[in-house]
Design a protein around this motif. Sequence first.
Motif, PDB file in Angstrom:
ATOM      1  N   TYR B 138       1.250  -1.358   0.107  1.00 28.04           N
ATOM      2  CA  TYR B 138       0.042  -0.289  -0.197  1.00 28.04           C
ATOM      3  C   TYR B 138       0.793   1.478   0.131  1.00 28.04           C
ATOM      4  O   TYR B 138       0.886   2.253  -0.432  1.00 28.04           O
ATOM      5  CB  TYR B 138      -1.033   0.624   1.084  1.00 28.04           C
ATOM      6  N   LEU B 172      -6.341   7.924  -5.070  1.00 21.82           N
ATOM      7  CA  LEU B 172      -6.895   9.002  -4.604  1.00 21.82           C
ATOM      8  C   LEU B 172      -8.251   7.904  -4.169  1.00 21.82           C
ATOM      9  O   LEU B 172      -7.942   7.096  -2.413  1.00 21.82           O
ATOM     10  CB  LEU B 172      -7.362   9.863  -3.841  1.00 21.82           C
ATOM     11  N   LEU B 173      -9.183   7.869  -4.574  1.00 19.85           N
ATOM     12  CA  LEU B 173     -10.335   7.024  -4.671  1.00 19.85           C
ATOM     13  C   LEU B 173     -10.048   5.506  -4.753  1.00 19.85           C
ATOM     14  O   LEU B 173     -10.514   4.169  -3.176  1.00 19.85           O
ATOM     15  CB  LEU B 173     -11.324   7.153  -5.830  1.00 19.85           C
ATOM     16  N   GLY B 176      -8.035   5.145  -1.667  1.00 19.04           N
ATOM     17  CA  GLY B 176      -8.863   4.557  -0.218  1.00 19.04           C
ATOM     18  C   GLY B 176      -9.664   2.968  -0.019  1.00 19.04           C
ATOM     19  O   GLY B 176      -9.342   2.832   0.662  1.00 19.04           O
ATOM     20  N   LEU B 177      -9.804   2.756  -1.338  1.00 19.52           N
ATOM     21  CA  LEU B 177     -10.565   1.472  -0.966  1.00 19.52           C
ATOM     22  C   LEU B 177      -8.930   0.802  -0.946  1.00 19.52           C
ATOM     23  O   LEU B 177      -9.424  -0.808  -0.233  1.00 19.52           O
ATOM     24  CB  LEU B 177     -11.624   1.662  -2.490  1.00 19.52           C
ATOM     25  N   LEU B 179      -6.601   0.738   0.827  1.00 16.47           N
ATOM     26  CA  LEU B 179      -5.990   0.360   2.125  1.00 16.47           C
ATOM     27  C   LEU B 179      -7.533   0.080   2.742  1.00 16.47           C
ATOM     28  O   LEU B 179      -7.322  -0.883   3.554  1.00 16.47           O
ATOM     29  CB  LEU B 179      -6.108   1.528   2.589  1.00 16.47           C
ATOM     30  N   MET B 180      -8.891   0.057   2.524  1.00 13.46           N
ATOM     31  CA  MET B 180     -10.401   0.044   2.989  1.00 13.46           C
ATOM     32  C   MET B 180     -10.137  -2.172   3.221  1.00 13.46           C
ATOM     33  O   MET B 180      -9.808  -2.456   3.927  1.00 13.46           O
ATOM     34  CB  MET B 180     -11.521   0.810   2.719  1.00 13.46           C
ATOM     35  N   CYS B 183      -7.251  -3.445   5.731  1.00 17.13           N
ATOM     36  CA  CYS B 183      -7.224  -3.256   6.988  1.00 17.13           C
ATOM     37  C   CYS B 183      -8.962  -4.005   6.934  1.00 17.13           C
ATOM     38  O   CYS B 183      -8.601  -5.084   8.512  1.00 17.13           O
ATOM     39  CB  CYS B 183      -8.009  -1.686   7.883  1.00 17.13           C
ATOM     40  N   MET B 184      -9.405  -4.608   6.017  1.00 15.23           N
ATOM     41  CA  MET B 184     -10.580  -5.486   6.814  1.00 15.23           C
ATOM     42  C   MET B 184      -9.927  -7.068   6.316  1.00 15.23           C
ATOM     43  O   MET B 184     -10.190  -7.558   7.358  1.00 15.23           O
ATOM     44  CB  MET B 184     -11.799  -5.502   6.181  1.00 15.23           C
ATOM     45  N   MET B 227      -9.608   0.999 -10.307  1.00 18.21           N
ATOM     46  CA  MET B 227      -9.571   2.113 -10.278  1.00 18.21           C
ATOM     47  C   MET B 227      -8.068   2.575 -10.675  1.00 18.21           C
ATOM     48  O   MET B 227      -8.297   3.241 -11.626  1.00 18.21           O
ATOM     49  CB  MET B 227     -10.239   3.298  -9.094  1.00 18.21           C
TER      50      MET B 227
END
Lengths: 124, 496
Positions: B138, B172-173, B176-177, B179-180, B183-184, B227
């Motif tokens: 990441y 960045l969108l 963000g996805l 990284l989420m 994390c999950m 993306m």
Amino acid sequence: MGPNLWANFGEAVSMILFCIGFANLLLHKNLIKKIIGLNIMDSSIYLFLALKGYINGHTVPIVVDGVQSVDAYINPIPSGLVLTGIVVSVSVTALMLSLTIRLYRRYQTLDLDEISKRLKKEGL
Amino acid sequence: MDFICNFPFFSIMISMFSGIVSSVLGRKAAKWLNLISIWVIWFLSAVLLYYIFGTGEIIVYKMGHFPAPWGNEIRAGLLEAGLALFFCSIMLLSMTGGRKKLMGEVVEEKHNLYYILVDLMLASLLALIYTNDLFTAYVFVEINTISACGLIMIRQNGRTIEAAVRYMIMSLLGSGLLLMGICMLYDITGHLLMSNIRDAVSSIYSAGTYPVPLTVTIILLTCGLAMKSALFPFHTWVADAYGYSTVSSAAILSSLVSKGYIILLIKIIYRVIGFEVYRASHIIDVVFVFGLAGMIMGSLSAIRENDIRRMIAYSSVAQIGYIYMGIGLGTRYAMIASIFHILSHAATKSMLFIGAIGLTDVSKGSRHFAELTGSGYRHRIAGITFAVGSLSMVGIPLFSGFISKLLFAQAAVLNTRKMLPALIVLAISTILNAIYFMKTVIRIYTPTEEEGETITMKQEKVYALTCICFIGLNIFIGMCSQPIVDWIGAGIDMFA
């Protein structure tokens, strides 16, 4: 669903924040609002991570008084990840802001669609 | 043996430190440092590839010597070493091909900044190829995004800054996805190292404990990386970003940056989620559909375009569609086809950009088709390069594009359920490719009355040499496809 949601209240909040930030970054025309959206989105992820690392009743993972048992401390890794993530998001925000300043100096507007329209007129 | 273990780490660090050192160097010194560091990394990767071919063992380098579940790892197999070698070659050719143009388009004080960005870009690409840790991946994805943004906007005009902003927003969108998703995944498995995550995921999958979070995670990871690599509905920034940046940047961005993310996705599919689990989730069908849509829509946009650089940019959207279609077919053979297409597209697209810049140079700097008439006669080597690139993109035998189309078709036939749509769209897309590339080639070889500036090979020796290398590389990939396919197959087996 009800009790599950209550138990994971923080995670639910962070997901809602993530959606708000994501929609802001994607849909707003104004560049500054987009950057605010970006920051909301990133912070929600850090909230999520921090919640996941926290264990009820445990303390900060710094060894004091020689207590070395795992049961005494919370998980330190998510905190480390949050720190790394914050560094990344700060640098990205700085870059976005500097780009915004450049565009504003050139076109005197923060509206991205307006800028695109003018660029088409310039016909570069 | 022990020393060779360090090579992947050395490659990343050499590139990163040369970026840092370049910040205090002058223009010339930074240029040489960049050139030398790419050559050194090329050499290290070649030795690594040769070594792994000989011994057949996977090299795992533990950062700081912490053992597996806690430490951070670098892992190199056949595929990784080969990709690093290939990426270095393309980087080298793109840089030398666009160097003369860089002088004209970028302010002289900023040249060393450009080399810093290129060094950081190479470091992050190598790290994406070699790393075995999701969170490290990441961080390097973000470094990659930032340096790509710099590469776009180093040539300062309104268009490039706007393109950079649009690129940043989309990226960045995506991150963000991503990284989420990471994390999950960390949440449900408790690991960050790829191999450990896969063991945990397969046990979760067979126990059936977290079906919804697992699916959501797969969606987030796939969607984020799609993306970032400009898959069809997220491709709006492509034309401006590739069309107006300086030519080396365009070549590097289109052929390497988007590929780095796809490599990471393939790595996630094999080494993190596990191929079977990924295939069982129906995300793969969605990827397939968007890949098909991209193949058609990218080509349609390219046909409508009246500007040669923007046309090439839209053509990459179609080619990215091919790669995702291959991933979506969901067989080992289709994955080999996808990775082959990554190589073939990287070699061809950078070549088209380098060729196109030579053509616009002899057409008063204009990129519109009307002005380009007959430019193939005025700058012969650029004309030949562009023609070879076009033929390869259309899929004429002898060139690399033919083999990747052939592999895709063979892979589609093996998948009974998706065979028909894949073959039909492949045929339509080939015809569309032929329409816009052949239109351009005919245009540049139409004789014209107008006397324009002519450039001969002797005037631009370095450029001509780069073009010849590109043509050679393309024909090499096209002619020696079987060893390359075998290498990719062996690499994928080592991957898992």
